[in-house]
Design a protein around this motif. Sequence first.
Motif, PDB file in Angstrom:
ATOM      1  N   PRO A  43      65.584  61.482  77.157  1.00 43.50           N
ATOM      2  CA  PRO A  43      66.094  60.260  77.776  1.00 43.50           C
ATOM      3  C   PRO A  43      64.986  59.292  78.206  1.00 43.50           C
ATOM      4  CG  PRO A  43      67.167  62.176  78.723  1.00 43.50           C
ATOM      5  CD  PRO A  43      66.057  62.684  77.836  1.00 43.50           C
ATOM      6  N   LEU A  44      63.786  59.812  78.491  1.00 41.28           N
ATOM      7  CA  LEU A  44      62.669  58.939  78.869  1.00 41.28           C
ATOM      8  C   LEU A  44      62.253  58.030  77.709  1.00 41.28           C
ATOM      9  CD1 LEU A  44      60.473  61.488  80.857  1.00 41.28           C
ATOM     10  CD2 LEU A  44      61.875  59.644  81.796  1.00 41.28           C
ATOM     11  N   ALA A  45      62.593  58.442  76.504  1.00 46.32           N
ATOM     12  CA  ALA A  45      62.307  57.628  75.313  1.00 46.32           C
ATOM     13  C   ALA A  45      63.540  56.831  74.898  1.00 46.32           C
ATOM     14  CB  ALA A  45      61.854  58.520  74.167  1.00 46.32           C
ATOM     15  N   ASP A  46      64.519  56.749  75.806  1.00 41.85           N
ATOM     16  CA  ASP A  46      65.774  56.034  75.558  1.00 41.85           C
ATOM     17  C   ASP A  46      66.497  56.593  74.336  1.00 41.85           C
ATOM     18  OD1 ASP A  46      67.716  54.206  76.290  1.00 41.85           O
ATOM     19  OD2 ASP A  46      66.890  52.625  75.020  1.00 41.85           O
ATOM     20  N   MET A  47      66.503  57.935  74.235  1.00 42.08           N
ATOM     21  CA  MET A  47      67.177  58.609  73.126  1.00 42.08           C
ATOM     22  C   MET A  47      68.385  59.365  73.652  1.00 42.08           C
ATOM     23  SD  MET A  47      64.041  60.460  71.255  1.00 42.08           S
ATOM     24  CE  MET A  47      62.993  59.621  70.120  1.00 42.08           C
ATOM     25  N   LYS A  48      69.399  59.436  72.845  1.00 42.74           N
ATOM     26  CA  LYS A  48      70.581  60.228  73.144  1.00 42.74           C
ATOM     27  C   LYS A  48      70.571  61.445  72.224  1.00 42.74           C
ATOM     28  CE  LYS A  48      72.155  56.860  75.746  1.00 42.74           C
ATOM     29  NZ  LYS A  48      71.087  56.520  76.634  1.00 42.74           N
TER      30      LYS A  48
END
Length: 67
Positions: free
Chosen positions: A24-29
């Motif tokens: 999530p820190l890499a804006d990934m789901k």
Amino acid sequence: MSKTSVELLAKDLNHAGGVYCPNPLADMKLWNSHPKVYLDVAHTGQAKCPYCGTVYQLKDGEHFHGH
């Protein structure tokens, strides 16, 4: 795929000094990314995901003091 760089604080690492990607820190789901992989960041200060190329690195001045 992503060619992102994610700057981490020592508190972002798990007890072993790593992170999982996707993260999530890499804006990934999790549902729209690749299989979950463990990346050891503490050993060299950075790690690159073999699937998406995202680089996770400790912020300058941060130090991991693991167990």
